[in-house]
Design a protein around this motif. Sequence first.
Motif, short mmCIF file in Angstrom:
data_model
loop_
_atom_site.label_atom_id
_atom_site.label_comp_id
_atom_site.label_asym_id
_atom_site.label_seq_id
_atom_site.Cartn_x
_atom_site.Cartn_y
_atom_site.Cartn_z
N ASP A 169 3.66 10.00 2.13
CA ASP A 169 4.51 10.26 0.97
C ASP A 169 3.84 11.20 -0.03
N LEU A 170 2.56 11.49 0.19
CA LEU A 170 1.82 12.35 -0.73
C LEU A 170 1.67 13.74 -0.14
N HIS B 253 3.96 6.36 -7.34
CA HIS B 253 4.59 5.61 -6.25
C HIS B 253 4.38 4.11 -6.40
N SER B 254 3.41 3.71 -7.21
CA SER B 254 3.11 2.29 -7.39
C SER B 254 3.88 1.66 -8.54
N SER C 67 -2.79 6.41 -15.12
CA SER C 67 -1.64 5.50 -15.04
C SER C 67 -0.75 5.59 -16.27
N THR D 93 -0.19 8.70 -6.62
CA THR D 93 -0.36 7.35 -6.09
C THR D 93 0.11 6.32 -7.12
N THR E 184 0.83 -1.20 0.00
CA THR E 184 0.00 0.00 0.00
C THR E 184 0.87 1.25 0.00
N ILE E 185 0.27 2.35 -0.48
CA ILE E 185 0.98 3.63 -0.53
C ILE E 185 0.89 4.30 0.83
N ASN E 186 2.00 4.82 1.29
CA ASN E 186 2.02 5.55 2.55
C ASN E 186 1.47 6.96 2.30
N PRO E 187 0.35 7.33 2.94
CA PRO E 187 -0.24 8.66 2.72
C PRO E 187 0.73 9.80 3.03
N LEU F 279 -3.32 13.75 -6.66
CA LEU F 279 -3.08 12.67 -5.70
C LEU F 279 -3.22 11.30 -6.37
N MET F 280 -4.20 11.16 -7.27
CA MET F 280 -4.35 9.90 -7.99
C MET F 280 -3.12 9.63 -8.85
#
Length: 419
Positions: A21-22, A38-39, A68, A35, A16-19, A31-32
């Motif tokens: 980091d945003l 980071h993925s 994406s 995310t 999961t993404i660490n919030p 933000l999308m």
Amino acid sequence: MHSHGPLSRSKPSHPTINPHDLPPNAHPASLMFLTVTHSLPSLSQALTSLTASSHTRRLVALVLDTFSADAVEVARRFGLPAYVYHPSSATALAFTFYYPSLDEDEIVISRKFGELVLSEPLRLPGCMPFDARDLSDLVQDTSSDFHATLVHLCKRIRHADGVIVNSFLHLEASPIKALQNGKNPPVYPVGPIVQLSSSNSSSSECLAWLDDQPENSVLYVSFGSGGTLSYEQFDELAYGLEMSGHRFLWVVRAPNGSALSGYLNPQKEDPFEYLPKGFRDRTQGRGFVVKSWAPQVEVLRHGSTCGFLTHCGWNSTLESVMSGKPLIAWPLFAEQRLNAAVLSGEFKVALRPRVNEKGIVEREEVSRVVKCVIEGEEGKEMGKRMGVFKDAAISALSKDGSSTRTLETLATKWRNMEI
């Protein structure tokens, strides 16, 4: 994407993404995008696992969401063609391709503080002219984080091997043909891609209520899965529905200062508490109010439903097309204003309420457009035109329809890559 067969017998892990980091207070679209960024290492890891597995059929393509698009480069590293799935209209895709060159045309006078000013309407190939109000939520202040995100994504999509768009030829023939000009990635219209049924619809009280209403007598009112109104606009809509004297089914969400609030934060407040005092008693029998969600596909298909007051999200638009119901176009954000302009100005299947100097649709105007759709000749004509689009949509999805053939062409292309 595989041409056939399971993805893998063992599922790769997806951290999961660490919030933290945003960045805080960033635009939701940014933000999308972040995310996804980071993925990307996780995506590379998953593709490595899939391509190394002896149980996996050979990967032939990667299909990506619009946000994406940076994964196009990941696909390249694995020798995979990358396709972007664009869930909105071909018209919105045309604007997406155009956006990075907007300032080069020198028609933007100002875009400060969310107020867009153009020297003339924007004319995209194959599309109707658009006024500033149709683009105001799309054209961002150049200092905003979202502007940089938009420019980056719009440019990145051009590197894709193709764009799959949720539209069909008869609905948007001119924009689609203009997009297929050889200068853009190949565009594949495969729509309408819509839900055929809603979950948990069988026990819905609102469907039982619709069963008891006369045919073509009810206006369905919904602003999508997350759209919200201001407190003042919420009141004006309620009083306008009451003033119209017509039957309505309203999916209510608590008002908020942000039209996006339903997406950003789960609502914990009871929306019924914000309805005008005595509203439910005064409209009892001809009005049905439900909290947050209704089985939209079944509601729109129902014989008692006459029209749809909608935020003009593309999914809702296509669901209305498939049901043949005319619209009251009430856009809130994103490309919804663009959709509303096309639905009312070009397709002529929607009425667009007038707003006052504060941007509010007053109750008298709400009442007027409701009456127009349900009892007026204009509403009947819009319904006939929507019926033509409904037939065309059904045809596009038939065995020999344009969208079916387009998807078969793409699938054959992928299948040949495996050989």
